[in-house]
Write an enzyme that holds these catalytic residues in place. Sequence first.
Site, PDB file in Angstrom:
ATOM      1  N   LEU A   1       6.579   3.193   1.601  1.00  0.00           N
ATOM      2  CA  LEU A   1       7.740   2.012   1.629  1.00  0.00           C
ATOM      3  C   LEU A   1       8.779   2.376   2.623  1.00  0.00           C
ATOM      4  CD1 LEU A   1       8.250   1.612  -2.350  1.00  0.00           C
ATOM      5  CD2 LEU A   1       6.676   0.481  -0.863  1.00  0.00           C
TER       6      LEU A   1
ATOM      7  N   SER B   1       6.944  -0.542  10.288  1.00  0.00           N
ATOM      8  CA  SER B   1       5.428  -0.331   9.781  1.00  0.00           C
ATOM      9  C   SER B   1       5.528   1.043   9.255  1.00  0.00           C
ATOM     10  CB  SER B   1       4.548  -0.514  10.981  1.00  0.00           C
ATOM     11  OG  SER B   1       3.010   0.025  10.484  1.00  0.00           O
TER      12      SER B   1
ATOM     13  N   GLY C   1      11.366  -2.605   5.412  1.00  0.00           N
ATOM     14  CA  GLY C   1      10.462  -3.999   5.319  1.00  0.00           C
ATOM     15  C   GLY C   1      10.069  -4.368   4.017  1.00  0.00           C
ATOM     16  N   HIS C   2       9.491  -3.386   3.416  1.00  0.00           N
ATOM     17  CA  HIS C   2       9.086  -3.754   1.902  1.00  0.00           C
ATOM     18  C   HIS C   2      10.240  -3.781   0.887  1.00  0.00           C
ATOM     19  CE1 HIS C   2       5.854  -0.899   3.230  1.00  0.00           C
ATOM     20  NE2 HIS C   2       5.132  -1.648   2.710  1.00  0.00           N
TER      21      HIS C   2
ATOM     22  N   MET D   1       0.668  -0.984   0.055  1.00  0.00           N
ATOM     23  CA  MET D   1      -0.229  -0.076  -0.016  1.00  0.00           C
ATOM     24  C   MET D   1       0.925   1.185   0.025  1.00  0.00           C
ATOM     25  SD  MET D   1      -3.390  -0.930   2.241  1.00  0.00           S
ATOM     26  CE  MET D   1      -2.827  -0.454   3.803  1.00  0.00           C
TER      27      MET D   1
HETATM   28  O1  PAF Z   1       0.076  -5.679   3.513  1.00  0.00           O
HETATM   29  C1  PAF Z   1      -0.616  -4.789   2.713  1.00  0.00           C
HETATM   30  O2  PAF Z   1      -0.067  -3.841   2.525  1.00  0.00           O
HETATM   31  C2  PAF Z   1      -1.886  -4.914   2.278  1.00  0.00           C
HETATM   32  O3  PAF Z   1      -2.829  -5.629   3.098  1.00  0.00           O
HETATM   33  C3  PAF Z   1      -1.833  -5.544   0.795  1.00  0.00           C
HETATM   34  C4  PAF Z   1      -1.270  -6.935   0.987  1.00  0.00           C
HETATM   35  C5  PAF Z   1      -0.911  -4.714  -0.252  1.00  0.00           C
HETATM   36  C6  PAF Z   1      -3.462  -5.635   0.321  1.00  0.00           C
HETATM   37  O4  PAF Z   1      -3.942  -4.256   0.042  1.00  0.00           O
END
Ligand code: PAF
Length: 292
Positions: free
Chosen positions: A40, A192, A43-44, A37
């Site tokens: 970033l 987060s 973690g991403h 979402m």
């Molecule tokens: O974990 C997230 O960022 C969201 O729940 C996801 C998996 C992208 C779905 O919108």
Amino acid sequence: MQSTATDMIVVNTIAAVREAVAKFRASGSTIGFVPTMGALHAGHISLVKWSRREADVTVMSIFVNPLQFGPNEDLSRYPRPVENDEAMAREAGVDILFRPEVKEMYPSEREITVTAAAVAELWEGSSRPGHFDGVLTVVAKLFNIVQPDVAIFGRKDLQQAVLVQAMVHDLDMPLKVIVAPIVRERDGLALSSRNRYLSETDRKAALSLNRALKEVRRAFARGERNTTALENAGLAVLEHETPVKTDYFAVVNGSTLMRERMATEKSAAIVAVHLGSTRLIDNRFLGGDDED
Ligand code: PAF
């Protein structure tokens, strides 16, 4: 065929992402997928690294999915640092960035959605009714759009990861799901996108989540197996932090998320708290090397 970081393709329509993926596929590349979402953080980026190890081409989606937010949740204030996200994705080596608008993903009223299994009503689901139906619906759509060979999810959202794995299994979706380890700050706070909302005081108090989880691990390592006793050991840590309002703290089976009377190596301690208007979650497995 691993492409270089500088040629990242940025698209915002379903047709364009399908076309971009098809071109890579035509040359025999495998496709890794990291749904996000946005907002970033490291973690991403660790998920992108997993994808790059597992597949030739990495697709990342950035979509703040309205379906998974309740009426009193933070949809409108969810951070959307568009330029920074794009720069981070490029730097991390994402090949295709898919950034659709809401009307692209949901052009009309939905008549069909994915309904999550009963476990979705526990833990996160009990505070966020309908949340996992929203997550699974968008993840199913994204899987159908991107058609990846492998998709990477972070273990911080353990319940989400368990439900996505169940959906892929139960609906025979032809891809592999990898659940990657939690990335933490040096002081133990799980990364987060919501950490940026925390005041200095609340951020200090947020460290108690990790302390509580580690306390449960220590109790387990000393031989305690009774679930209630383990939970009480964690709750005692959280109770010392006045700003922390515990939503749940539980010791559960790490694969089913069901509470069992006695804990095992495969159990996980899971926690959710409110700190001011921010809700944080975290977890640790009790066995193995889930320690830092
Ligand atoms: O974990 C997230 O960022 C969201 O729940 C996801 C998996 C992208 C779905 O919108």
